[in-house]
Design a protein around this motif. Structure first.
Motif, PDB file in Angstrom:
ATOM      1  N   THR A 130     -13.032  14.496  29.156  1.00 23.04           N
ATOM      2  CA  THR A 130     -13.629  14.420  30.494  1.00 23.04           C
ATOM      3  C   THR A 130     -12.843  15.261  31.494  1.00 23.04           C
ATOM      4  O   THR A 130     -13.416  15.939  32.351  1.00 23.04           O
ATOM      5  N   ALA A 131     -11.514  15.223  31.387  1.00 21.50           N
ATOM      6  CA  ALA A 131     -10.674  15.977  32.325  1.00 21.50           C
ATOM      7  C   ALA A 131     -10.869  17.478  32.196  1.00 21.50           C
ATOM      8  O   ALA A 131     -10.605  18.228  33.149  1.00 21.50           O
ATOM      9  N   SER A 132     -11.351  17.951  31.037  1.00 21.25           N
ATOM     10  CA  SER A 132     -11.527  19.390  30.826  1.00 21.25           C
ATOM     11  C   SER A 132     -12.828  19.922  31.410  1.00 21.25           C
ATOM     12  O   SER A 132     -13.029  21.134  31.469  1.00 21.25           O
ATOM     13  N   LEU A 133     -13.703  19.030  31.845  1.00 24.61           N
ATOM     14  CA  LEU A 133     -15.008  19.458  32.351  1.00 24.61           C
ATOM     15  C   LEU A 133     -14.894  20.102  33.722  1.00 24.61           C
ATOM     16  O   LEU A 133     -14.103  19.662  34.569  1.00 24.61           O
ATOM     17  N   SER A 134     -15.703  21.121  33.961  1.00 22.59           N
ATOM     18  CA  SER A 134     -15.659  21.838  35.238  1.00 22.59           C
ATOM     19  C   SER A 134     -16.387  21.080  36.344  1.00 22.59           C
ATOM     20  O   SER A 134     -16.009  21.155  37.512  1.00 22.59           O
ATOM     21  N   SER A 135     -17.451  20.367  35.972  1.00 17.46           N
ATOM     22  CA  SER A 135     -18.307  19.717  36.964  1.00 17.46           C
ATOM     23  C   SER A 135     -17.833  18.290  37.270  1.00 17.46           C
ATOM     24  O   SER A 135     -17.607  17.492  36.359  1.00 17.46           O
ATOM     25  N   THR A 136     -17.722  17.986  38.550  1.00 20.08           N
ATOM     26  CA  THR A 136     -17.355  16.632  38.967  1.00 20.08           C
ATOM     27  C   THR A 136     -18.408  15.627  38.521  1.00 20.08           C
ATOM     28  O   THR A 136     -18.078  14.527  38.056  1.00 20.08           O
ATOM     29  N   LEU A 137     -19.694  16.007  38.640  1.00 28.60           N
ATOM     30  CA  LEU A 137     -20.770  15.116  38.217  1.00 28.60           C
ATOM     31  C   LEU A 137     -20.707  14.868  36.718  1.00 28.60           C
ATOM     32  O   LEU A 137     -20.891  13.732  36.254  1.00 28.60           O
TER      33      LEU A 137
END
Length: 382
Positions: A118-125
């Protein structure tokens, strides 16, 4: 409404039909500047004429659907849950429920270390949605395939965004940049990647044409991709004694399927069919195309050596239509001469990684169906 209009400008009266009697007549030799009438003879090429005839409605999707329903052995179209005329059989219900759960995001993830992913995802949503407690279920999800690389998935989502900016890009661009990479990513991470193949079929035609139930004009371009079963020892042995079809007094090239121009698709049985559309076209335009294609495919399978021995209903079969970002699933079922197509489940999209993961999960489920349900059924036909 045109918001660029000058509100102080005096509105112009609507145009009326031109009255030839009111047009000034000029003596011979006097120059005038009225536009010359349109030529009565068309200069369009045959391909342009075909497009025009499609746009005029003669080959419109609604008329193609009507032609399928008006045949002596029609293909019926209905909604899921519509049991007034066509009750859903058990395997249709099973497929619908399984796909709907994935479309809702239930169990689409299978990460043992979800916070790191999850921490690697670019989008906050996306980071918030990946944290939904009902979305992560390792035991369920990993039975169908591994989780795809998040970097690869974000690349596909980013390509989809780029293709949907401004006026957008063509269907072929979407196929090259988005749809095919997404199907390929699903296959590469699927539990059955060693026994399935993806083929592009956009240039292939139904052969022989008499397998198509509709007598109306068949679209020049039917569908785009199929996922096929790699031949195993049983199909290779059966291939040796398979005879070419003999229909309407002529023989075709030997093939398991209803296409003959692709060597691999003559020997690898089709399992899953995928039609694609650009974002500015309606997904429903793909309904008659995938219906004509799939119905002809089932008609071909009915001619396999042991098909006539089958008295029970055929397995429910998933059909996929991708329109730009959005993916939809339909289910086709056949019982004797009765064929029913039910639509639709919105299975996901490429607008976000979370929604793209739904599509991957659905593709994994369908690929598992192809290997565990369809392959045994196909082998029983030969």
């Amino acid at each position: 409404m045109d918001y660029n209009l000058d509100l102080e400008e005096t509105p112009r009266p609507s145009k009326r039909q031109r009255d030839i009697k009111g047009v000034p007549q000029f003596p011979p030799g006097v120059p005038h500047f009225f536009p010359s009438p349109s030529p009565t003879k068309s200069n369009t090429t045959p391909s342009e004429a075909s497009v025009e005839s499609h746009q005029s409605g003669r080959l419109s999707p609604s008329k193609q659907l009507q032609a399928l329903e008006d045949e002596d052995q029609p293909v019926f179209f209905c909604n899921f849950g519509d049991n007034e005329e066509h009750e859903e059989c058990a395997d249709v219900v099973k497929m619908r429920d399984a796909i709907q759960g994935l479309a809702d995001g239930v169990g689409i993830l299978g990460y043992k270390d979800l916070p790191t992913v999850t921490a690697s995802l670019s989008s906050t949503l996306d980071r918030r949605r990946f944290g939904y407690p009902w979305a992560n279920d390792c035991a369920q999800r990993l039975a169908y395939g591994a989780m795809p690389s998040m970097a690869c998935l974000e690349d596909i989502v980013r390509a989809a965004w780029n293709n949907d900016r401004g006026t957008g890009t063509s269907e072929d661009d979407w196929n090259t940049d988005v749809q095919h990479p997404l199907i390929k990513l699903a296959l590469e991470t699927c539990e059955h990647k060693a026994t399935l193949n993806i083929y592009g079929v956009k240039t292939l035609i139904i052969d022989p044409k008499s397998l198509a139930r509709t007598k109306e004009g068949i679209p020049r371009r039917i569908i785009d991709y199929v996922i096929a079963l790699k031949s195993d020892d049983v199909t290779k042995q059966a291939w040796q004694v398979l005879k070419p079809l003999s229909i309407d007094g002529g023989k075709t090239v030997k093939s398991w399927n209803h296409v003959t121009r692709n060597r691999n698709l003559r020997t690898d049985p089709i399992a899953i069919n995928v039609e694609t559309k650009g974002p500015h076209k309606s997904w429903t335009d793909g309904k008659p195309q995938i219906a004509i294609w799939t119905d002809a495919w089932l008609n071909r399978l009915m001619l396999l050596p042991r098909a006539k021995e089958k008295t029970e209903p055929w397995p429910a079969i998933p059909l996929l239509i991708a329109q730009g970002h959005d993916w939809h699933l339909l289910v086709i079922s056949r019982d004797g001469e009765k064929t029913v197509i039910r639509d639709k489940i919105d299975v996901g999209s490429t607008r976000s990684c979370f929604d793209a993961m739904k599509v991957v999960a659905v593709l994994h489920w369908c690929m598992d169906w192809a290997e565990t349900v369809w392959r045994p059924w196909f082998l029983s036909l030969i």
